[in-house]
Enzyme design. Sequence first.
Site, mmCIF file in Angstrom:
data_model
loop_
_atom_site.group_PDB
_atom_site.id
_atom_site.type_symbol
_atom_site.label_atom_id
_atom_site.label_comp_id
_atom_site.label_asym_id
_atom_site.label_seq_id
_atom_site.Cartn_x
_atom_site.Cartn_y
_atom_site.Cartn_z
ATOM 1 C CE1 TYR A 52 -3.409 2.832 0.601
ATOM 2 C CE2 TYR A 52 -1.997 3.483 2.428
ATOM 3 C CZ TYR A 52 -3.034 3.745 1.555
ATOM 4 O OH TYR A 52 -3.691 4.950 1.645
ATOM 5 C CG HIS A 82 -4.185 14.070 -0.919
ATOM 6 N ND1 HIS A 82 -4.449 13.514 -2.153
ATOM 7 C CD2 HIS A 82 -4.473 13.095 -0.014
ATOM 8 C CE1 HIS A 82 -4.874 12.268 -1.996
ATOM 9 N NE2 HIS A 82 -4.903 11.999 -0.705
ATOM 10 C CG ASN A 195 -0.962 8.490 5.921
ATOM 11 O OD1 ASN A 195 -0.915 7.275 5.848
ATOM 12 N ND2 ASN A 195 -2.094 9.142 5.911
ATOM 13 C CE1 TYR A 278 -18.677 28.521 47.700
ATOM 14 C CE2 TYR A 278 -19.600 27.473 45.747
ATOM 15 C CZ TYR A 278 -19.549 27.615 47.111
ATOM 16 O OH TYR A 278 -20.361 26.856 47.901
ATOM 17 N NE ARG A 281 -15.216 30.317 50.497
ATOM 18 C CZ ARG A 281 -16.400 29.751 50.741
ATOM 19 N NH1 ARG A 281 -16.472 28.493 51.158
ATOM 20 N NH2 ARG A 281 -17.511 30.433 50.545
ATOM 21 C CG PHE A 327 -3.521 7.488 9.547
ATOM 22 C CD1 PHE A 327 -4.875 7.531 9.820
ATOM 23 C CD2 PHE A 327 -3.031 6.404 8.841
ATOM 24 C CE1 PHE A 327 -5.731 6.537 9.388
ATOM 25 C CE2 PHE A 327 -3.886 5.407 8.390
ATOM 26 C CZ PHE A 327 -5.242 5.472 8.667
ATOM 27 C CD GLU A 412 -9.280 7.732 4.313
ATOM 28 O OE1 GLU A 412 -9.588 8.934 4.456
ATOM 29 O OE2 GLU A 412 -8.353 7.339 3.589
#
Length: 501
Positions: A52, A82, A195, A278, A281, A327, A412
């Site tokens: 791959y 990409h 990646n 608060y 404190r 990834f 994916e």
Amino acid sequence: MVELTGHSLTVEQLKKILLDREQISISSESMARVRESRLAVERIVAEKKTVYGINTGFGKFSDVIINESDVHDLQLNLIRSHACGIGDPFPEIVSRAMMVLRLNALLKGFSGVRPVLVETLAELINKRVHPVVPQQGSLGASGDLAPLSHLALVLIGEGKVHDEHGQPVDSAAVLAQKGIQPIVLQAKEGLALINGTQTMTAMGVVNYIEAEQLAYDSEWIAALTMEGLEAIIDAFHLAIHEARGYPQQVAVAQRVSEWVKGSGLITRQGEKRVQDAYSIRCIPQVHGASWQALDYVKEKLEIEANAATDNPLIFDEGELVISGGNFHGQPIALAMDFMKIAVAELANISERRIERLVNPQLNDLPPFLSPQPGLQSGAMIMQYAAASLVSENKTLAHPASVDSIPSSANQEDHVSMGTIAARHAGMIIQNVRRVLAIECICAMQAVEFKGIDKMSPKLRAKWEHLRNVVPSITKDRIFSEDIEKMNEELCGGYIIVKKET
């Protein structure tokens, strides 16, 4: 100079690289691992094994076998296609962090890139050639594909880089000017560059650097408010905090106590009142809890900074090549969402202290710290502004990691949205700093009314310095300018990440 080894990078070292302009070097051992890993890829190509990302398509195209003659085009096409980043670019410091983190990951020796690629990336870092990377477009799995593609473009002489004025210019001209030779991507190298989780981690590291400083600043600013309100110190006694057991809570109580040491404005229980609200404190408990979250975030960032996050990974000199999912950005996505909540809380409690400083029903100060109540509004609308920022943070603090939209034809089918979480954390940090700036301005005015001669020595020194930044409120003026001046002062004069518009 910081030596990168692939397994020992810390946040402190990244501070030196990012803020102090330290250069980097590559350890000889890590370079040896890079060479071994590359030889494994070359054997795979020579033996025509199907692996791959080396001789297959990507994502849903993983079953498409690529001809040997097209392997180089495969990597180039990957980067260009990409590079789909959208929107304003990340600040240059984030781009620099991305480059350092990506280089450190490649030096682990599991990615199969050539030595020339890591050497060129190191040269870009040391010559401060930083890619222009759009902020939007990453799903946070299969890594930060879109933003890292914009980084990879610069290595091949395409895309944009920041010039000395921070403006985008063509990378080819800058590389030629700096004497850097663009590379021609070989098998696996394009995929190895994009990646990974380096965008969300880079943004996360910069966020952490800012958030850590904010957390420290919030303590002396809170101490200044305590003086302005003549707060009770008994609630900060270490016995209380040690009885609960959180070390961060104990540490906050100790640091705040040191800030007010020697103050004539701080009171004991029963002198003016028995208990404070608060927001005063419980400073150690609330701020301490935020420190717990920041400690968690730092731990995850340092693990991820030294992680192999691309796919596939190459082991045993190429005998074992495994496609996995390192990834996937879920660890950083959750950490960034946790950071968002923790930092937002520093503003939540700060805004309540601002209210106590300006509301005449809650103190014995002039209404809204005005020099002429009624004619002059004083700090009235500064509290409004703080409330607005706090409200905006509540929206931004919604966890990005609970969302997932399938991609790549459902191959994916679960993604982290970690980069969105990191970006939103950065936006929250900018809002929080401005809320703290408002509290600081109001607290400085309050101690003036109570008597600066009674202040603790440490806080008096702070007050005297900061009065050169923001003058006393003697009449109404454009307070927006004061808030920004104080914000820049809290930045140390250097705004790391500008608020998105």
